[in-house]
Design a protein around this motif. Structure first.
Motif, PDB file in Angstrom:
ATOM      1  N   ALA A   1       0.825  -1.215   0.000  1.00 32.48           N
ATOM      2  CA  ALA A   1       0.000   0.000   0.000  1.00 32.48           C
ATOM      3  C   ALA A   1       0.857   1.263   0.000  1.00 32.48           C
ATOM      4  CB  ALA A   1      -0.925   0.000   1.211  1.00 32.48           C
ATOM      5  N   GLU A   2       2.161   1.083   0.114  1.00 29.00           N
ATOM      6  CA  GLU A   2       3.096   2.221   0.142  1.00 29.00           C
ATOM      7  C   GLU A   2       2.696   3.219   1.222  1.00 29.00           C
ATOM      8  OE1 GLU A   2       5.884   1.935  -1.379  1.00 29.00           O
ATOM      9  OE2 GLU A   2       5.281   0.242  -2.608  1.00 29.00           O
ATOM     10  N   THR A   3       2.575   2.697   2.433  1.00 25.94           N
ATOM     11  CA  THR A   3       2.282   3.525   3.598  1.00 25.94           C
ATOM     12  C   THR A   3       3.592   3.735   4.346  1.00 25.94           C
ATOM     13  OG1 THR A   3       1.611   1.466   4.673  1.00 25.94           O
ATOM     14  CG2 THR A   3      -0.143   2.895   3.857  1.00 25.94           C
ATOM     15  N   PRO A   4       4.222   4.896   4.173  1.00 26.41           N
ATOM     16  CA  PRO A   4       5.563   5.138   4.713  1.00 26.41           C
ATOM     17  C   PRO A   4       5.577   5.437   6.214  1.00 26.41           C
ATOM     18  CG  PRO A   4       4.801   7.078   3.553  1.00 26.41           C
ATOM     19  CD  PRO A   4       3.723   6.027   3.407  1.00 26.41           C
ATOM     20  N   ARG A   5       5.573   4.360   6.996  1.00 23.83           N
ATOM     21  CA  ARG A   5       5.701   4.505   8.448  1.00 23.83           C
ATOM     22  C   ARG A   5       6.799   3.553   8.907  1.00 23.83           C
ATOM     23  NH1 ARG A   5       0.229   3.549   7.899  1.00 23.83           N
ATOM     24  NH2 ARG A   5       0.278   1.752   9.270  1.00 23.83           N
ATOM     25  N   ASP A   6       7.447   3.870  10.003  1.00 22.95           N
ATOM     26  CA  ASP A   6       8.559   3.058  10.496  1.00 22.95           C
ATOM     27  C   ASP A   6       8.162   1.604  10.756  1.00 22.95           C
ATOM     28  OD1 ASP A   6      10.266   5.213  10.361  1.00 22.95           O
ATOM     29  OD2 ASP A   6      10.098   5.703  12.498  1.00 22.95           O
ATOM     30  N   VAL A   7       6.931   1.365  11.136  1.00 23.50           N
ATOM     31  CA  VAL A   7       6.504   0.002  11.486  1.00 23.50           C
ATOM     32  C   VAL A   7       5.972  -0.795  10.298  1.00 23.50           C
ATOM     33  CG1 VAL A   7       6.017   0.606  13.886  1.00 23.50           C
ATOM     34  CG2 VAL A   7       4.200   0.801  12.159  1.00 23.50           C
ATOM     35  N   VAL A   8       5.935  -0.201   9.111  1.00 20.37           N
ATOM     36  CA  VAL A   8       5.376  -0.863   7.934  1.00 20.37           C
ATOM     37  C   VAL A   8       6.492  -1.345   7.013  1.00 20.37           C
ATOM     38  CG1 VAL A   8       3.905  -0.574   5.894  1.00 20.37           C
ATOM     39  CG2 VAL A   8       3.287   0.540   8.037  1.00 20.37           C
ATOM     40  N   ASP A   9       6.413  -2.615   6.632  1.00 20.87           N
ATOM     41  CA  ASP A   9       7.366  -3.198   5.686  1.00 20.87           C
ATOM     42  C   ASP A   9       6.717  -3.197   4.308  1.00 20.87           C
ATOM     43  OD1 ASP A   9       9.083  -4.715   4.147  1.00 20.87           O
ATOM     44  OD2 ASP A   9       8.931  -6.514   5.393  1.00 20.87           O
ATOM     45  N   ASN A  10       7.208  -2.373   3.421  1.00 20.74           N
ATOM     46  CA  ASN A  10       6.704  -2.318   2.044  1.00 20.74           C
ATOM     47  C   ASN A  10       7.688  -2.943   1.061  1.00 20.74           C
ATOM     48  OD1 ASN A  10       4.126  -0.832   2.187  1.00 20.74           O
ATOM     49  ND2 ASN A  10       5.372   0.833   2.974  1.00 20.74           N
ATOM     50  N   SER A  11       8.582  -3.798   1.551  1.00 23.49           N
ATOM     51  CA  SER A  11       9.644  -4.333   0.699  1.00 23.49           C
ATOM     52  C   SER A  11       9.209  -5.505  -0.176  1.00 23.49           C
ATOM     53  CB  SER A  11      10.837  -4.763   1.564  1.00 23.49           C
ATOM     54  OG  SER A  11      10.497  -5.878   2.365  1.00 23.49           O
ATOM     55  N   TRP A  12       8.085  -6.117   0.111  1.00 21.41           N
ATOM     56  CA  TRP A  12       7.618  -7.277  -0.634  1.00 21.41           C
ATOM     57  C   TRP A  12       6.930  -6.852  -1.923  1.00 21.41           C
ATOM     58  CZ3 TRP A  12       2.274  -6.980  -0.653  1.00 21.41           C
ATOM     59  CH2 TRP A  12       1.698  -6.193   0.347  1.00 21.41           C
ATOM     60  N   THR A  13       6.700  -7.824  -2.815  1.00 17.33           N
ATOM     61  CA  THR A  13       6.100  -7.522  -4.122  1.00 17.33           C
ATOM     62  C   THR A  13       4.616  -7.865  -4.171  1.00 17.33           C
ATOM     63  OG1 THR A  13       8.240  -8.224  -5.034  1.00 17.33           O
ATOM     64  CG2 THR A  13       6.502  -7.722  -6.602  1.00 17.33           C
ATOM     65  N   TYR A  14       4.232  -9.029  -3.658  1.00 20.20           N
ATOM     66  CA  TYR A  14       2.837  -9.486  -3.633  1.00 20.20           C
ATOM     67  C   TYR A  14       2.543 -10.155  -2.300  1.00 20.20           C
ATOM     68  CZ  TYR A  14       2.672  -8.944  -8.714  1.00 20.20           C
ATOM     69  OH  TYR A  14       2.711  -8.427  -9.987  1.00 20.20           O
ATOM     70  N   SER A  15       1.277 -10.141  -1.934  1.00 19.22           N
ATOM     71  CA  SER A  15       0.831 -10.910  -0.766  1.00 19.22           C
ATOM     72  C   SER A  15      -0.462 -11.620  -1.120  1.00 19.22           C
ATOM     73  CB  SER A  15       0.602 -10.002   0.443  1.00 19.22           C
ATOM     74  OG  SER A  15      -0.534  -9.180   0.237  1.00 19.22           O
ATOM     75  N   ILE A  16      -0.705 -12.698  -0.412  1.00 16.42           N
ATOM     76  CA  ILE A  16      -2.018 -13.332  -0.492  1.00 16.42           C
ATOM     77  C   ILE A  16      -2.500 -13.586   0.927  1.00 16.42           C
ATOM     78  CG2 ILE A  16      -1.758 -14.388  -2.766  1.00 16.42           C
ATOM     79  CD1 ILE A  16      -1.161 -17.064  -1.400  1.00 16.42           C
ATOM     80  N   ILE A  17      -3.791 -13.459   1.111  1.00 13.85           N
ATOM     81  CA  ILE A  17      -4.421 -13.813   2.373  1.00 13.85           C
ATOM     82  C   ILE A  17      -5.492 -14.839   2.028  1.00 13.85           C
ATOM     83  CG2 ILE A  17      -5.758 -13.040   4.370  1.00 13.85           C
ATOM     84  CD1 ILE A  17      -4.533 -10.231   3.901  1.00 13.85           C
ATOM     85  N   LEU A  18      -5.322 -16.027   2.569  1.00 13.41           N
ATOM     86  CA  LEU A  18      -6.272 -17.115   2.334  1.00 13.41           C
ATOM     87  C   LEU A  18      -6.814 -17.554   3.687  1.00 13.41           C
ATOM     88  CD1 LEU A  18      -4.100 -19.283  -0.099  1.00 13.41           C
ATOM     89  CD2 LEU A  18      -5.621 -17.384  -0.662  1.00 13.41           C
ATOM     90  N   THR A  19      -8.063 -17.952   3.716  1.00  9.64           N
ATOM     91  CA  THR A  19      -8.615 -18.498   4.947  1.00  9.64           C
ATOM     92  C   THR A  19      -9.163 -19.883   4.678  1.00  9.64           C
ATOM     93  OG1 THR A  19     -10.821 -17.546   4.639  1.00  9.64           O
ATOM     94  CG2 THR A  19      -9.203 -16.207   5.849  1.00  9.64           C
TER      95      THR A  19
END
Length: 133
Positions: free
Chosen positions: A76-94
């Motif tokens: 999401a490109e949320t520039p905060r110290d606690v946010v990791d934006n280094s990845w390319t894709y994510s998936i959330i499955l349940t």
């Protein structure tokens, strides 16, 4: 005047809720077992690699028998110290259960996705969780 404002606000809220239902696709979040995966592509700026990864991922998720909620994301490109934006894709499955998630791990379409796409990523990080009782 006050009655018109309340009527207008109520109409707006009702329209907003109906729009959300139309946009939502897929089953609701199943809180029994969540499987969150982050992918770091080797060449994240390469358009062809991204297209190939996305096509393989979408094909896999569209045909998975076990995964319920199927969310594909990008940072999401949320520039905060606690946010990791280094990845390319994510998936959330349940999944409805841990057993169902275990079956998914050996599901032919999941294994095919890994076979097709593992050459595109340099790192994968998985976070599995179950609902707090």
């Amino acid at each position: 005047m006050k009655a018109h404002f309340i009527l207008g606000l109520t109409t707006l809220l009702l329209m907003s809720n109906s729009c959300k239902e139309e946009v939502f696709k897929g089953p609701e979040f199943d809180s029994n077992f969540a499987h969150v995966v982050y992918f770091w592509l080797k060449n994240p700026e390469n358009t062809e690699d991204r297209k190939a990864f996305e096509a393989s991922l979408k094909k896999f998720l569209a045909t998975s028998e076990y995964a319920k909620t199927k969310f594909i994301g990008v940072p999401a490109e949320t520039p905060r110290d606690v946010v990791d934006n280094s990845w390319t894709y994510s998936i959330i499955l349940t999944f409805p259960s841990k057993e169902s998630q275990n079956n998914y791990q050996n599901e032919p379409v999941h294994l095919k996705f890994i076979e097709e796409s593992s050459n595109l990523w340099e790192r994968v990080q998985v976070y599995d969780s179950v609902e707090l009782e």
